[in-house]
Design a protein around this motif. Structure first.
Motif, PDB file in Angstrom:
ATOM      1  N   THR A 101       3.866   4.650   6.609  1.00  0.00           N
ATOM      2  CA  THR A 101       3.583   3.257   6.306  1.00  0.00           C
ATOM      3  C   THR A 101       4.859   2.419   6.392  1.00  0.00           C
ATOM      4  O   THR A 101       5.976   2.948   6.352  1.00  0.00           O
ATOM      5  CB  THR A 101       2.989   3.085   4.895  1.00  0.00           C
ATOM      6  OG1 THR A 101       4.046   3.146   3.930  1.00  0.00           O
ATOM      7  CG2 THR A 101       1.968   4.158   4.592  1.00  0.00           C
ATOM      8  N   ASP A 102       4.663   1.092   6.480  1.00  0.00           N
ATOM      9  CA  ASP A 102       5.800   0.186   6.335  1.00  0.00           C
ATOM     10  C   ASP A 102       6.020  -0.093   4.852  1.00  0.00           C
ATOM     11  O   ASP A 102       5.357   0.502   3.983  1.00  0.00           O
ATOM     12  CB  ASP A 102       5.593  -1.096   7.152  1.00  0.00           C
ATOM     13  CG  ASP A 102       4.461  -1.972   6.614  1.00  0.00           C
ATOM     14  OD1 ASP A 102       3.918  -1.684   5.526  1.00  0.00           O
ATOM     15  OD2 ASP A 102       4.119  -2.958   7.298  1.00  0.00           O
ATOM     16  N   CYS A 103       6.949  -0.993   4.522  1.00  0.00           N
ATOM     17  CA  CYS A 103       7.298  -1.205   3.119  1.00  0.00           C
ATOM     18  C   CYS A 103       6.199  -1.904   2.329  1.00  0.00           C
ATOM     19  O   CYS A 103       6.220  -1.904   1.094  1.00  0.00           O
ATOM     20  CB  CYS A 103       8.601  -1.988   3.017  1.00  0.00           C
ATOM     21  SG  CYS A 103       8.553  -3.592   3.838  1.00  0.00           S
ATOM     22  N   SER A 104       5.209  -2.494   3.017  1.00  0.00           N
ATOM     23  CA  SER A 104       4.108  -3.156   2.313  1.00  0.00           C
ATOM     24  C   SER A 104       2.882  -2.265   2.162  1.00  0.00           C
ATOM     25  O   SER A 104       1.908  -2.659   1.538  1.00  0.00           O
ATOM     26  CB  SER A 104       3.713  -4.439   3.049  1.00  0.00           C
ATOM     27  OG  SER A 104       3.093  -4.131   4.291  1.00  0.00           O
ATOM     28  N   GLY A 105       2.918  -1.050   2.743  1.00  0.00           N
ATOM     29  CA  GLY A 105       1.796  -0.127   2.632  1.00  0.00           C
ATOM     30  C   GLY A 105       0.891  -0.087   3.843  1.00  0.00           C
ATOM     31  O   GLY A 105      -0.067   0.694   3.886  1.00  0.00           O
TER      32      GLY A 105
END
Length: 752
Positions: A250-254
């Motif tokens: 995932t990226d840092c936002s989910g």
């Protein structure tokens, strides 16, 4: 049933195994088994039935040995879901269930007898049944009544019953797949027509605390990417989505960037889209594009190469390694046993790291006639040799829960303890005798672990790893320069006592944990964080004084106490401010702000498809207003027709369908953020009315309202459908009325 009867069967089974070890053919072996049945079955006493009011899983009514199983061959599997050996028996039971169905006369019943207090809870047993994909009936014998009545002594124990519920065979421990097949097959053939084919009242249990649209199913471990540089296309977090047999990035936002593996278990390398895993656990980033994965049920460690788009085996063969194996083979040739966690350690050669620091010897005098260039070349060679010695070697450390050992895969040729050189690709046990115990020792191969399930690294002048030693309910430490094994906290001073568990905040062994599975170390605060799994808590350990305390965070959204359900994986940010938690039985990931002691959900989700404006879009130029503090918006709307053909009208009696959708400034659908009062967000009549209210206060400044219409029209000769969408802007303000109402009248041309 008397205890002596079971002892009699156990002794007869030992005699049978001794006799079978010298037979030369299958016929001789089968004859010995049949003779054993003829000897044992008439003489033993039928065993008692299950106690009333026990809770069952996977059945529509409680199973009775007398009522449902008296004319069948029955396998009773005495197990507890924390036990790795019980875990290893499950594939053997699945195999025998494929060979012989209930309708063929075989019944497999799991008798869950808890070791830990947490395991007595039927909801936890149900979760374990689903996590391990168990399809046969399981009874929660929380107080171990049948265990005690039968004189069972260890997990797992398989007790095979013949007709009339008389014991025939006893198998203790794991690794009895062949005997299971031989014994059951011969028993079914021997009793023949006495065996009934009636089915059991089966009913596979539903999901536990999980919604169908949840992305995660029993997530177990996670790993923040230490190479992350903030690019939108590079992974920030890796998650073992264990119940789905896959790994999510995932990226840092989910938002999910990559999914590797699938919902079905398997063991397949190759392209990312084709790769398969079976209950993956521990994760470790080897570089920004390479992720190591403990593929636990496949008894291997795999590597995901994002740059190449492939998956390959690093260590393991797909088959469980033999007990007592110390390793030494190369990569994919070396068997492992249930690797549960993994981490990367970079080190200079051990002889350089532990050798006393003495001044370097003076250089030898130059030979007569040596030129200045030759002298400089000699210095360069010396510098190159020094750089080679100082170069970091990469070692992948593996917690093998199934063999109760710590293993190492040497990614570079490395001089290890006692100046022993391991060549690149060698996989070997570096600590643990293989005995299940909590024995400390200055000699790593004579130390003993009890199902090590989590590891984390502490660097510095004396690097070491901390180990979540789950079955001893303790945190152990392994010095990476000497191999010495010791206890940090929890457990007991008696290395054979694996029942010293509890929930006590204290110091060293006076502190008590319950089956911890995850650890993460913060270097800046010299603090170790522990997923105290069966206590459903996150605890911290001050490493110097060995002091254990419980964190009691609140949820940032509600200020209610944060509740965990068997958390099993941790990963901490480099600055030590945020702890990411795999909250396994809640099927989610949480973020704990360690500075403020507040917790929030890390919402793992797929990126919504890019939104495109619908066709036949009509812009309504007048803005509407909504109070940001849960304001109400009432809209009355009507549509009239404007056509060159004056005889075009709405079809009498046909529904005029309309649908309301709300999107924010990023074009994300937020219709679910509104409550529709005395109406719905869709209807079938014109004119219409919709009343909507914000469910909670919002910080957004505007919404876009889409009202899509699907109408039925007709003229003098034919009926036809027509669709269009009306778009308006809702401005969100704090100064407007709590209830705002608007009337929208729109004229449309059905010929467009």
């Amino acid at each position: 049933m008397e205890l002596s009867s079971l002892d009699y069967v156990a002794q007869a089974c030992m005699d049978l195994n001794d006799a079978m070890s010298s037979v030369q053919s299958e016929a001789e072996r089968d004859a010995l088994i049949v003779n054993h049945i003829k000897k044992v079955w008439p003489t033993v006493i039928p065993m008692d039935d299950f106690k009333k009011n026990l809770e069952w899983v996977n059945v529509s009514e409680p199973i009775s040995l007398a009522q449902h199983c008296a004319d069948k061959i029955v396998i009773l599997d005495f197990w507890t879901y924390c036990c790795i050996n019980c875990y290893h028996v499950l594939p053997d039971l699945a195999h025998i269930e494929k060979l012989h169905k209930v309708e063929n006369g075989l019944v497999v019943l799991g008798v869950h007898c808890a070791k830990f207090t947490n395991e007595k809870d039927s909801s936890k047993v149900l979760a374990a049944v689903q996590r391990y994909n168990i399809h046969h009936p399981v009874v929660n014998d929380a107080e171990s009544h049948m265990w005690e009545a039968m004189g069972i002594r260890c997990w797992p124990t398989l007790l095979i019953l013949g007709p009339a519920n008389k014991p025939l065979f006893v198998l203790t421990g794991e690794g009895h797949k062949e005997e299971l097949v031989w014994f059951v097959g011969n028993a079914l053939r021997h009793f023949g027509t006495r065996i009934a084919t009636t089915p059991l009242p089966m009913s596979l249990s539903g999901q536990v605390k999980r919604k169908e649209d949840d992305m995660l199913y029993f997530p177990s471990k996670l790993a923040l990417n230490p190479f992350y540089r903030g690019r939108t296309d590079e992974p920030f977090l890796a998650i073992s989505d264990t119940g789905h047999h896959r790994v999510l990035l995932t990226d840092c936002s989910g938002i999910v960037l990559r999914i590797i593996g699938g919902c079905e278990p398997g063991f397949k390398d190759g392209k990312l889209v084709d790769a398969q895993f079976d209950s993956p656990q521990g994760l470790c980033w080897l570089s920004s594009n390479v992720l190591a994965v403990c593929d636990t049920n496949n008894h291997s460690v795999r590597a995901i190469h994002l740059d190449e788009g492939t998956v390959e085996v690093l260590a393991g063969t797909g088959e469980q390694g033999a007990h007592g194996d110390q390793g030494g083979k190369c990569m994919g040739v070396q068997p492992l046993a249930s690797p549960w966690d993994v981490m990367l350690y970079t080190t200079p050669d051990m002889d350089m790291s532990v050798r006393p620091l003495l001044p370097p010897p003076p250089p030898p005098p130059a030979a007569p006639g040596t030129t200045e260039k030759q002298k400089d070349d000699g210095k360069d060679d010396a510098n190159k040799e020094k750089e080679k010695k100082d170069e970091k070697r990469r070692v992948l450390l593996i917690a093998c829960a199934g063999s109760h050992q710590i293993w190492a895969l040497f990614l570079d040729t490395t001089i290890w303890w006692k100046y022993k050189t391991f060549t690149e690709g060698t996989c070997v046990c570096i600590a643990g005798s293989g005995q299940e115990a909590a024995r400390n020792s200055a000699y790593p191969n004579s130390a003993a672990f009890a199902q090590p399930s989590g590891i984390t690294l502490r660097m510095g002048t004396s690097p070491e790893i901390f180990i979540a030693d789950s079955e001893s309910s303790s945190i152990r430490r392994l010095a990476l320069t000497t191999g010495q094994v010791s206890t940090l906290c929890g457990g007991d001073r008696n290395p054979l006592n694996l029942f010293a568990f509890g929930d006590v905040d204290d110091t060293g062994v006076d502190a008590k944990l319950q089956h911890p599975l995850g650890v993460a170390y913060c270097d800046s605060s010299k603090t170790l964080y522990v997923a105290d799994t069966y206590n459903h808590k996150i605890k911290k350990v001050e490493v110097g004084p060995q002091k254990v305390t419980t964190l009691n965070p609140t949820m940032i959204e509600t200020t209610d106490p944060a509740t965990f359900n068997e958390p099993s994986g941790l990963s901490i940010t480099a600055d030590g401010k945020y702890l990411y938690i795999a909250d396994t039985n809640n099927h989610c990931v949480k973020i704990l702000n360690l500075t403020k002691n507040v917790c929030q959900d890390f919402k793992v989700r797929l990126l919504e498809p890019k939104f495109t404006e619908p066709e036949n879009l009509i812009l309504y130029k007048n803005d509407m207003f909504l109070n940001r503090k849960c304001g109400n918006l009432i809209i009355y709307f009507n549509i009239t027709l404007d056509s060159d053909k004056k005889n075009v009208k709405f079809t009498p009696g046909a529904p005029q369908n309309w649908l309301v959708c709300v999107r924010d400034e990023n074009n994300v659908d937020v219709t679910q953020d509104f409550e529709f009062i005395n109406s719905s967000h869709k209807g079938t009549k014109l004119p219409g009315r919709v009343e909507m209210k914000l469910k909670q206060k919002t910080d957004k400044f505007l919404f876009r309202l889409y009202m899509s219409f699907h109408t039925s029209l007709c003229d003098a000769t034919v009926c036809f459908p027509h669709s269009f969408t009306l778009r308006s802007t809702i401005l969100v303000r704090a100064s407007v009325k709590m209830v705002e109402s608007y009337r929208i009248s729109c004229t449309v041309n059905p010929n467009r």
